[in-house]
Design a protein around this motif. Structure first.
Motif, mmCIF file in Angstrom:
data_model
loop_
_atom_site.group_PDB
_atom_site.id
_atom_site.type_symbol
_atom_site.label_atom_id
_atom_site.label_comp_id
_atom_site.label_asym_id
_atom_site.label_seq_id
_atom_site.Cartn_x
_atom_site.Cartn_y
_atom_site.Cartn_z
ATOM 1 N N ALA A 48 0.779 -1.287 -0.088
ATOM 2 C CA ALA A 48 -0.018 -0.040 -0.006
ATOM 3 C C ALA A 48 0.831 1.181 0.061
ATOM 4 N N ILE A 49 2.000 1.301 0.585
ATOM 5 C CA ILE A 49 2.791 2.375 0.880
ATOM 6 C C ILE A 49 3.644 2.560 -0.619
ATOM 7 N N LYS A 50 3.895 1.466 -1.322
ATOM 8 C CA LYS A 50 4.561 1.417 -2.509
ATOM 9 C C LYS A 50 3.638 2.320 -3.708
ATOM 10 N N ALA A 51 2.222 1.597 -3.434
ATOM 11 C CA ALA A 51 1.210 2.295 -4.287
ATOM 12 C C ALA A 51 0.925 3.746 -4.209
ATOM 13 N N GLY A 52 0.873 4.016 -3.065
ATOM 14 C CA GLY A 52 0.709 5.620 -2.696
ATOM 15 C C GLY A 52 1.816 6.378 -3.210
ATOM 16 N N LEU A 53 3.147 6.136 -3.094
ATOM 17 C CA LEU A 53 4.355 6.618 -3.404
ATOM 18 C C LEU A 53 4.199 6.752 -4.983
ATOM 19 N N LEU A 54 3.909 5.716 -5.581
ATOM 20 C CA LEU A 54 3.849 5.699 -7.049
ATOM 21 C C LEU A 54 2.986 6.536 -7.659
ATOM 22 N N ILE A 55 1.921 6.790 -7.166
ATOM 23 C CA ILE A 55 0.695 7.934 -7.415
ATOM 24 C C ILE A 55 1.318 9.350 -7.150
ATOM 25 N N ALA A 56 2.046 9.471 -5.982
ATOM 26 C CA ALA A 56 2.702 10.593 -5.608
ATOM 27 C C ALA A 56 3.747 10.989 -6.703
ATOM 28 N N LEU A 57 4.446 9.941 -7.162
ATOM 29 C CA LEU A 57 5.549 10.385 -8.060
ATOM 30 C C LEU A 57 4.859 10.543 -9.298
ATOM 31 N N VAL A 58 3.827 10.072 -9.765
ATOM 32 C CA VAL A 58 3.055 10.552 -11.067
ATOM 33 C C VAL A 58 2.637 11.879 -11.032
ATOM 34 N N PHE A 59 1.985 12.382 -9.874
ATOM 35 C CA PHE A 59 1.548 13.777 -9.677
ATOM 36 C C PHE A 59 2.540 14.578 -9.673
ATOM 37 N N ALA A 60 3.666 14.283 -8.927
ATOM 38 C CA ALA A 60 4.959 15.134 -8.961
ATOM 39 C C ALA A 60 5.554 15.348 -10.382
ATOM 40 N N VAL A 61 5.715 14.373 -11.307
ATOM 41 C CA VAL A 61 6.302 14.542 -12.410
ATOM 42 C C VAL A 61 5.219 15.331 -13.539
ATOM 43 N N THR A 62 3.912 15.013 -13.194
ATOM 44 C CA THR A 62 3.013 15.870 -13.956
ATOM 45 C C THR A 62 3.142 17.329 -13.824
ATOM 46 N N TRP A 63 3.340 17.623 -12.543
ATOM 47 C CA TRP A 63 3.414 19.190 -12.308
ATOM 48 C C TRP A 63 4.482 19.647 -12.804
ATOM 49 N N ALA A 64 5.696 18.974 -12.796
ATOM 50 C CA ALA A 64 6.930 19.551 -13.114
ATOM 51 C C ALA A 64 7.004 19.662 -14.428
ATOM 52 N N VAL A 65 6.256 18.589 -15.340
ATOM 53 C CA VAL A 65 6.246 19.143 -16.825
ATOM 54 C C VAL A 65 5.285 20.116 -17.085
ATOM 55 N N VAL A 66 4.330 20.151 -16.429
ATOM 56 C CA VAL A 66 3.334 21.581 -16.612
ATOM 57 C C VAL A 66 3.957 22.733 -16.326
ATOM 58 N N ILE A 67 4.811 22.730 -15.234
ATOM 59 C CA ILE A 67 5.787 23.941 -14.988
ATOM 60 C C ILE A 67 6.710 24.375 -15.903
ATOM 61 N N LEU A 68 7.527 23.358 -16.393
ATOM 62 C CA LEU A 68 8.310 23.321 -17.541
ATOM 63 C C LEU A 68 7.824 23.831 -18.911
ATOM 64 N N PHE A 69 6.614 23.445 -18.966
ATOM 65 C CA PHE A 69 5.884 23.776 -20.271
ATOM 66 C C PHE A 69 5.479 25.218 -20.173
ATOM 67 N N LEU A 70 5.082 25.618 -19.155
ATOM 68 C CA LEU A 70 4.242 27.080 -18.837
ATOM 69 C C LEU A 70 5.680 27.840 -18.889
ATOM 70 N N THR A 71 6.836 27.726 -18.198
ATOM 71 C CA THR A 71 7.906 28.442 -18.295
ATOM 72 C C THR A 71 8.621 28.598 -19.541
ATOM 73 N N GLN A 72 8.737 27.646 -20.362
ATOM 74 C CA GLN A 72 9.436 27.676 -21.435
ATOM 75 C C GLN A 72 8.619 28.166 -22.732
ATOM 76 N N LEU A 73 7.486 27.661 -22.878
ATOM 77 C CA LEU A 73 6.876 28.049 -23.855
ATOM 78 C C LEU A 73 5.613 29.270 -23.814
ATOM 79 N N VAL A 74 5.003 29.115 -22.913
ATOM 80 C CA VAL A 74 3.715 30.031 -22.751
ATOM 81 C C VAL A 74 4.284 31.470 -22.331
ATOM 82 N N PHE A 75 5.216 31.263 -21.279
ATOM 83 C CA PHE A 75 5.596 32.870 -20.518
ATOM 84 C C PHE A 75 6.756 33.511 -21.250
ATOM 85 N N LYS A 76 7.218 33.065 -22.337
ATOM 86 C CA LYS A 76 8.250 33.652 -22.909
ATOM 87 C C LYS A 76 7.972 34.817 -23.802
#
Length: 92
Positions: free
Chosen positions: A64-92
Motif C-alpha cells: 500500500a505504501i509503494k502504491a501511494g508513493l507511485l501515485i505521488a510520483l506520477v503527480f509530481a512528474v506531471t506538475w514538473a512537466v506542466v511547470i516546465l511547459f509554462l515557463t518555456q513556451l507560454v511565458f516567453k
C-alpha cells in the motif's frame, strides 16, 4: 449531610456492557490499568478469527505504501512537466 445511596436494580448483575472511559470525557482516567497486551508470536494468526499473520500484514502495508508513493510520483512528474511547459513556451 445525608449520604445518597445508589439504587440497586433487580436486573443489574454488575457487568459492564460498554467501557465509558473515553479520552476527552471529564471522567477519563489515564491511569486505569487495562491489562497488559498479550504477547503473541510473529507468525501466529490473529486471535480475532482467520486474519493475516504479521508477515502478511507487513507485506500488505508495504504494498500500500509503494502504491501511494507511485501515485505521488506520477503527480509530481506531471506538475514538473506542466511547470516546465509554462515557463518555456507560454511565458516567453
Amino acid at each position: 449531610m445525608k449520604k445518597t445511596q445508589k439504587h440497586q436494580y433487580d436486573d443489574d448483575d454488575g457487568r459492564t456492557i460498554v467501557n465509558m472511559n473515553v479520552d476527552g470525557m471529564p471522567w477519563y482516567n489515564r491511569r486505569r490499568d487495562f491489562g497488559a497486551a498479550p504477547d503473541r508470536e510473529t507468525n501466529k494468526p490473529s486471535p480475532y478469527g482467520t486474519g493475516m499473520t504479521d508477515r502478511e500484514f507487513n507485506l500488505y502495508a508495504w504494498g500500500a505504501i509503494k502504491a501511494g508513493l507511485l501515485i505521488a510520483l506520477v503527480f509530481a512528474v506531471t506538475w514538473a512537466v506542466v511547470i516546465l511547459f509554462l515557463t518555456q513556451l507560454v511565458f516567453k
